[in-house]
Design an enzyme around this catalytic site. Structure first.
Site, mmCIF file in Angstrom:
data_model
loop_
_atom_site.group_PDB
_atom_site.id
_atom_site.type_symbol
_atom_site.label_atom_id
_atom_site.label_comp_id
_atom_site.label_asym_id
_atom_site.label_seq_id
_atom_site.Cartn_x
_atom_site.Cartn_y
_atom_site.Cartn_z
ATOM 1 N N ARG A 143 0.852 -1.197 -0.031
ATOM 2 C CA ARG A 143 -0.003 -0.007 -0.080
ATOM 3 C C ARG A 143 0.760 1.337 -0.067
ATOM 4 N NH1 ARG A 143 -2.651 -3.758 -1.164
ATOM 5 N NH2 ARG A 143 -4.429 -4.611 -0.206
ATOM 6 N N SER A 198 -10.810 0.294 3.592
ATOM 7 C CA SER A 198 -10.075 -0.070 4.875
ATOM 8 C C SER A 198 -9.260 1.144 5.461
ATOM 9 C CB SER A 198 -8.977 -1.085 4.279
ATOM 10 O OG SER A 198 -9.607 -2.213 3.833
ATOM 11 N N GLU A 235 -4.315 3.619 6.671
ATOM 12 C CA GLU A 235 -4.043 3.476 5.213
ATOM 13 C C GLU A 235 -4.656 4.968 4.580
ATOM 14 O OE1 GLU A 235 -6.148 0.579 2.008
ATOM 15 O OE2 GLU A 235 -4.724 -0.282 3.732
#
Length: 331
Positions: free
Chosen positions: A200, A251, A321
């Site tokens: 990520r 998320s 995130e």
């Protein structure tokens, strides 16, 4: 000039996930026309309509260029006026402060095109193209390799920057190259290796370059009905395991190997925990949903509370995130 690709804190949100933008411009609305383009910069543009959380204050200045020339002109304007630049895709991995963002917000949502090479199985896509729409289009061609992305609620540009992924697949697995624009107007084509991909993350995060397009390598020659059915299965899996009935950013936290963030949050007894209009989703604990009337600061404070609870129980500090832009105030 600093550019933030989108996608504040005290104490627990890692500084790497926070961009501090103190938005205190004049409240008078105005429009600035960029010479040689059909593009205009607007002041005091509310960003809540452009983020999946449906929260956030105004951008001091906002522009949505429709081509590369207008994008270059926008960056040039920012450089000439020493403005901080924030790049905005679908706003699906972003939390904008209630106080808004200073500087210039550049939205890539109008940068839309795709080119399919049926001989090589490669597709070149503009930064503003929707990831789910692209997944369905690829499936209908019978090309394999993008089915997993159908549930990612973002744009190509944002997905390239954050190395978006799902179901043990990610953008880095299929990316051939990304075209990026620097503030001085130069365009580079970078490989996955040059982008420095990790979980990520990429070297583009926090850099001064803007993704304009990406080329992906897929596998053509499959039965379109089969690929479409597989894509539908991935979509259905997301629908049954993740909350889509309320606004969210997807998320919230990265998974701290070998654990899943959702499991840690659930085991900490936080499902359903609510601050203001922001709630830890019952269906998936790594989602925070806007139950209605939430403020960005409600979401921020809930993120902070989750971090504190998980750290106390598991000695693990969850890393967000979601990209947070602006100034936030902890409770």
């Amino acid at each position: 000039m600093k550019i933030s690709q989108a996608v504040g804190n005290a104490c627990t949100v890692p500084a790497s996930n926070v961009e501090t933008h103190n938005n205190n411009p004049s409240r008078e609305s105005k429009i600035i026309y960029l010479p040689g383009t059909n593009c205009e910069i607007k002041s005091q543009a509310l960003l809540s309509a452009f983020t999946s959380y449906r929260v956030g204050g105004a951008a001091e200045l906002y522009v949505a260029p429709r081509n590369i020339e207008a994008l270059q002109a926008s960056l040039k304007y920012a450089q000439e006026h020493n403005l901080r630049v924030t790049t905005l895709g679908a706003g699906s991995n972003l939390l904008v402060s209630d106080r808004g963002i200073s500087g210039l917000v550049i939205a890539t949502r109008h940068l839309r095109y795709n080119r399919f090479d049926h001989q090589t199985g490669q597709v070149t896509v503009a930064a503003g193209e929707s990831i789910p729409s692209l997944a369905w289009e690829i499936a209908k061609l019978g090309w394999q390799g993008f089915e997993w992305a159908v549930g990612i609620p973002g744009t190509v540009g944002g997905a390239v920057v954050m190395n978006a992924g799902a179901h043990n697949s990610c953008i880095a697995d299929i990316l051939v190259s990304a075209q990026v624009l620097s503030p001085d107007g130069t365009i580079e084509t970078l490989t996955p290796e040059e982008l420095g991909y990790g979980y990520r993350t990429s070297l583009l995060q926090g850099s001064n370059r803007v993704v304009t397009q990406a080329t992906f390598q897929l596998q053509p020659g499959f039965d379109p009905a089969y690929i479409t059915a597989t894509t539908r299965e991935h979509k259905q899996m997301r629908l049954t395991t993740q909350p889509y009935n309320f606004p969210s950013c997807g998320s919230v936290f990265r998974n701290p190997k070998p654990y899943s963030a959702g499991w840690l949050i659930e085991q900490s007894g936080l499902k359903g925990y609510q601050i203001g209009g922001a709630q830890v989703a019952h269906l998936h604990a790594n989602f925070i949903v806007n139950r209605g009337g939430a403020k960005a600061n409600d979401i921020f404070c809930l993120i902070r509370h989750i971090q504190q609870e998980v750290q106390e129980r598991w000695s693990i500090l969850l890393e967000p995130e979601v990209k947070m832009l602006g100034e936030f105030q902890a409770a």
